[in-house]
Scaffold this motif. Structure first.
Motif, mmCIF file in Angstrom:
data_model
loop_
_atom_site.group_PDB
_atom_site.id
_atom_site.type_symbol
_atom_site.label_atom_id
_atom_site.label_comp_id
_atom_site.label_asym_id
_atom_site.label_seq_id
_atom_site.Cartn_x
_atom_site.Cartn_y
_atom_site.Cartn_z
ATOM 1 N N VAL A 1 44.427 55.973 87.240
ATOM 2 C CA VAL A 1 43.849 56.618 85.035
ATOM 3 C C VAL A 1 43.898 58.445 85.305
ATOM 4 C CG1 VAL A 1 42.214 57.425 83.507
ATOM 5 C CG2 VAL A 1 43.593 54.488 84.322
ATOM 6 N N VAL A 2 44.494 59.001 84.783
ATOM 7 C CA VAL A 2 43.921 61.091 85.107
ATOM 8 C C VAL A 2 42.584 60.924 83.669
ATOM 9 C CG1 VAL A 2 45.239 62.723 84.434
ATOM 10 C CG2 VAL A 2 46.596 61.125 84.807
ATOM 11 N N ILE A 3 42.294 61.588 84.223
ATOM 12 C CA ILE A 3 40.747 62.069 83.428
ATOM 13 C C ILE A 3 41.234 63.849 83.091
ATOM 14 C CG2 ILE A 3 38.110 62.333 83.363
ATOM 15 C CD1 ILE A 3 39.244 59.365 84.324
ATOM 16 N N VAL B 1 54.360 67.294 78.386
ATOM 17 C CA VAL B 1 54.484 68.528 77.767
ATOM 18 C C VAL B 1 53.688 69.513 78.318
ATOM 19 C CG1 VAL B 1 54.456 66.836 75.895
ATOM 20 C CG2 VAL B 1 52.484 66.920 76.950
ATOM 21 N N ASN B 2 52.722 68.856 79.157
ATOM 22 C CA ASN B 2 51.940 69.641 80.467
ATOM 23 C C ASN B 2 51.756 69.387 81.923
ATOM 24 O OD1 ASN B 2 50.113 72.195 80.853
ATOM 25 N ND2 ASN B 2 48.331 70.345 79.361
ATOM 26 N N LYS B 3 51.586 70.180 82.638
ATOM 27 C CA LYS B 3 51.018 70.414 83.852
ATOM 28 C C LYS B 3 49.975 70.979 83.628
ATOM 29 C CE LYS B 3 56.300 69.464 85.447
ATOM 30 N NZ LYS B 3 57.147 69.911 86.743
ATOM 31 N N ALA B 4 48.891 69.830 85.008
ATOM 32 C CA ALA B 4 47.864 70.260 85.191
ATOM 33 C C ALA B 4 47.726 69.827 86.677
ATOM 34 C CB ALA B 4 47.160 70.810 84.142
ATOM 35 N N LEU B 5 46.276 70.131 87.161
ATOM 36 C CA LEU B 5 45.198 69.898 88.455
ATOM 37 C C LEU B 5 44.004 68.431 87.444
ATOM 38 C CD1 LEU B 5 44.937 72.371 90.591
ATOM 39 C CD2 LEU B 5 46.688 70.400 91.444
ATOM 40 N N ARG B 6 43.976 67.377 87.912
ATOM 41 C CA ARG B 6 43.207 66.141 87.152
ATOM 42 C C ARG B 6 42.774 64.967 88.568
ATOM 43 N NH1 ARG B 6 42.356 68.968 81.936
ATOM 44 N NH2 ARG B 6 44.547 69.394 80.987
ATOM 45 N N PRO B 7 41.712 64.728 88.148
ATOM 46 C CA PRO B 7 41.130 63.810 88.861
ATOM 47 C C PRO B 7 41.890 62.732 88.591
ATOM 48 C CG PRO B 7 39.251 65.038 87.907
ATOM 49 C CD PRO B 7 40.496 65.545 87.414
#
Length: 427
Positions: free
Chosen positions: A389-391, A343-349
């Protein structure tokens, strides 16, 4: 030595040193001095202090040494064999050494996961739509691909075939009678001008010809009805597709409107039908790419969202979702499946799973600040992947996050960190 006390010689009295008299009936040791003569035969009745004090001093020193040695041995044994007292990491005076890592930012794809089952897109039930009859033949099995009009089963025709033949003969009879009546009417019209027949006779012949022509139509309709009933004894596939189930057996009585004898997937099209949570349903759109995993199969089947439910069940708070899939022999309707929609693509820790803890206050991690003190930080978990784990909130990616043993730390405690190399943000 006799039973009676012996007589002490006089020479002992003149001896300058005190002497001891040992007798069988003596209670202790007596000192004999010239000033205090004692009869050897008289028993000693006075207290004996000096010998007893000497004996005590003689035995107290070894006994005390033995007791001291035993006490020292007991202390050494308890020191060597007793278990050391466990001191919590937070209560130790030494600064704990912990491992940390800088997560940085990674390109991650947020996804929605749901479960469901594989089903035919158009599951068509096929049964007996004619008269009650006994099944005499079955031509297909589950999994067979059939074409439109292909026979699936056959009912008994022993009664209907003679009926159709009789109706066909009746039609031929009616047609012959109609032809005769039509010929007579034409001859009457030919002699009408000569006056050979009256107008009444000519009218009767016309009426007879019309009636016989109508009888032909009735007989033709009855024959068509009989043929249709005969054709319905042959159960055929109304569409091209794949046979999913077969409940027809030879000798079985097939009733019209009863249980479906066959189920056919129209065109062999397969899809996954599942239930999606209300909060996730708003993030998914028709046409989004999806992957479907089946139990026991390692490969994933790619598809796209075909339909989203128009309503949400008020009891379960779930909505329907359907994923269209390409036909494959491994996709069997009814199989349990797990679907995932990106559903979504982003830069995450992304941090290890051991770094994230949870309590009544929610999810959190421990950081090491610039003063080398442990600091609790609340986070929000967006997803869990093979990388960790994606924060979604709470971290910027530049912090030093405690990877393990965070549960033994206290907020504000001084620590010594072994920093891992920083992870550069993914492009």
């Amino acid at each position: 030595m006799g039973t009676n006390p012996e007589h002490v010689p006089d020479a002992l009295a003149a001896h300058s040193e005190p002497v001891r008299w040992i007798g069988r009936d003596r209670l202790g040791f007596d000192r004999l001095t010239p000033d205090s003569p004692v009869h050897p035969t008289s028993p000693h009745t006075g207290p004996i202090e000096a010998p007893q004090a000497g004996l005590r001093r003689k035995w107290l020193l070894p006994a005390g040494a033995v007791l001291l040695a035993l006490a020292i041995s007991a202390v050494l044994w308890s020191t060597l064999h007793s278990k050391p007292k466990l001191v919590p990491l937070a209560d130790q005076r030494n600064v704990p050494l912990i491992s940390v890592m800088t997560p940085g930012l990674k390109a991650v794809t947020s996804s929605v996961t749901f479960t469901g089952a594989i089903a035919a897109r158009y599951d068509m039930p096929i049964g007996n739509d004619g008269e009650t009859g006994r099944i005499v033949a079955v031509y297909v099995e589950p999994g067979d691909h059939v074409q439109r009009g292909q026979p699936l089963a056959k009912l008994d025709q022993s009664v209907l075939i003679p009926q159709v033949n009789r109706l066909a003969a009746a039609l031929e009879q009616a047609q012959a009678q109609a032809a005769l009546s039509a010929a007579e009417y034409r001859r009457a019209q030919g002699v009408e001008s000569a006056g050979a027949l009256s107008a009444e006779d000519i009218e009767k012949r016309r009426a007879t010809a019309v009636t016989d022509a109508a009888n032909v139509k009735v007989a033709a309709a009855l024959l068509a009805e009989g043929q249709a009933r005969l054709n319905r004894t042959r159960i055929v596939a109304p569409i091209a597709g794949t046979v999913l189930t077969r409940r027809a057996e030879v000798g079985q009585i097939a009733n019209p409107g009863g249980e479906a004898l066959f189920r056919v997937a129209s065109g062999g099209e397969i899809e996954m039908r599942g239930q999606l949570a209300e909060q996730d349903l708003a993030q998914v759109k028709v046409g989004d790419a999806a992957s479907v995993h089946l139990t026991g199969l390692p490969q994933a089947f790619e598809g796209r969202v075909r339909l989203l439910g128009a309503i949400i069940d008020p009891q379960t708070r779930l909505g329907e979702i359907r994923i269209t899939l390409k036909p494959d022999p491994a996709l069997r309707p009814g199989a349990f499946a797990r679907g995932t929609v990106a559903v979504n693509k982003a830069l995450r820790p992304v941090v290890p799973q051991t770094a994230v803890l949870t309590d009544t206050g929610g999810s959190y991690v421990y950081l090491v600040n610039a003063q080398s003190h442990a600091e609790r930080r609340g986070v929000r978990v967006a997803d869990t992947s093979d990388q960790g784990v994606v924060i979604s909130s709470g971290l910027t990616g530049s912090e030093r996050v405690v990877t393990t043993a965070a549960g033994f730390l206290r907020d504000g405690e001084e620590v010594k960190a072994v920093a891992a190399p920083a992870t550069l943000p993914s492009p």
